[in-house]
Enzyme design. Structure first.
Site, PDB file in Angstrom:
ATOM      1  N   SER A   1       1.155  -0.940   0.271  1.00  0.00           N
ATOM      2  CA  SER A   1      -0.424  -0.139  -0.267  1.00  0.00           C
ATOM      3  C   SER A   1       0.228   0.975   0.238  1.00  0.00           C
ATOM      4  O   SER A   1       1.890   0.788   0.630  1.00  0.00           O
ATOM      5  CB  SER A   1      -0.883  -0.025   1.570  1.00  0.00           C
ATOM      6  OG  SER A   1      -1.518   1.118   0.890  1.00  0.00           O
TER       7      SER A   1
ATOM      8  N   TYR B   1      -3.238   0.145  10.914  1.00  0.00           N
ATOM      9  CA  TYR B   1      -2.716  -0.148   9.360  1.00  0.00           C
ATOM     10  C   TYR B   1      -1.762  -0.249   8.121  1.00  0.00           C
ATOM     11  O   TYR B   1      -1.239  -0.496   7.261  1.00  0.00           O
ATOM     12  CB  TYR B   1      -3.940   0.440   8.226  1.00  0.00           C
ATOM     13  CG  TYR B   1      -4.022  -0.384   7.097  1.00  0.00           C
ATOM     14  CD1 TYR B   1      -5.041  -1.094   6.832  1.00  0.00           C
ATOM     15  CD2 TYR B   1      -3.847   0.984   5.958  1.00  0.00           C
ATOM     16  CE1 TYR B   1      -4.771  -1.583   5.410  1.00  0.00           C
ATOM     17  CE2 TYR B   1      -4.190   0.052   4.677  1.00  0.00           C
ATOM     18  CZ  TYR B   1      -4.092  -0.547   3.904  1.00  0.00           C
ATOM     19  OH  TYR B   1      -4.430  -1.068   3.241  1.00  0.00           O
TER      20      TYR B   1
END
Length: 256
Positions: free
Chosen positions: A147, A160
């Site tokens: 990501s 996250y």
């Protein structure tokens, strides 16, 4: 040039986790369009069957394998079943992931554990189980979905960010251990894309305005724009590429 096999995936089998929707489904379709036989994975059989029927209706070679990627025993059994019932797994797209948002000082243990289990443990479990079959064959491609948060943080998603940073370094570790045996393990890191996970952010006009100003490309990404990098990392074109994370983010990690 049209017959150049450099990017062809013909005859190769690709397992895609978290593939019933979103990025996983899009990447599965993209690899299938380049000739791969696709195995869709998810926890629930019903949405997988719907995704399978849709891709099969597009003329792709697709099957399903329902198992929980956070359960190591289930992963081992599921991978074994694919190997012996369908054939060797040549490509793994380690895509399954979840998001949880909350102020860090109020973040619950349950949400922390869920993120670690799905976003990090599952990458290790599936990657290890698949690699145990790839290693004796001396070939294989593993693409871990990282990501933009593998490099950057923003308020409300620190856990996250921690998981995706760990996936980036796990990717490097996998390459360090397994490249000598003929495997290529790399990461694909989406920036901000229009997905189900980001629906609320897409609908937030203030956030979207900020994102478009912050991103050099000036817009959200479309999930289809991830396919080219995934095909590259899954094909012979990346035969000497190992331990890298390719950012597909409209330039957001390149600018301040």
């Amino acid at each position: 040039m049209q017959d150049n096999p450099l990017f062809s995936l013909a005859g190769r089998r690709a397992l895609v986790t978290g593939a019933s929707r979103g990025i996983g489904l899009t990447l599965a379709r993209g690899l299938g369009q380049f000739g791969a036989k696709i195995v869709l994975n998810g926890r629930n059989s019903e949405p997988l069957a719907t995704a399978r029927d849709m891709l099969a209706g597009e003329g792709l070679d697709v099957t399903t394998a329902a198992f929980d990627v956070t359960d190591q025993d289930a992963v081992i059994a599921g991978v074994e079943n694919i190997e012996y019932e369908q054939g060797p797994i040549d490509i793994l797209i380690n895509n399954a992931g979840i998001q949880r948002r909350a102020p860090l000082d109020q973040f619950s243990r349950a949400d922390w554990d869920a993120l670690i289990s799905t976003n990090l443990n599952a990458v290790f479990f599936v990657g290890q189980a698949v690699a145990r079959h790839m290693l004796p064959r001396g070939r294989g491609k593993i693409v871990n979905i990282c990501s933009v948060q593998s490099e950057l943080a923003r308020p409300g998603i620190a856990p996250y960010t921690a998981t995706k940073g760990a996936v980036k370094n796990l990717t490097k570790g996998m390459a360090t251990d397994w490249a000598r045996h003929g495997l290529q393990i790399n990461g694909l890191a989406p920036g901000y894309f229009k997905t189900e996970m980001n629906e609320k952010l897409v609908a937030d006009q203030v956030f979207t305005q900020w994102l478009c100003q912050r991103t050099p490309a000036g817009r959200w990404g479309n999930v289809e724009e991830l396919v080219g990098a995934a095909v590259f990392l899954s094909s012979d074109a990346s035969s000497f590429v190992n331990g890298h994370v390719i950012m597909v983010d409209g330039g957001i990690t390149a600018s301040v």
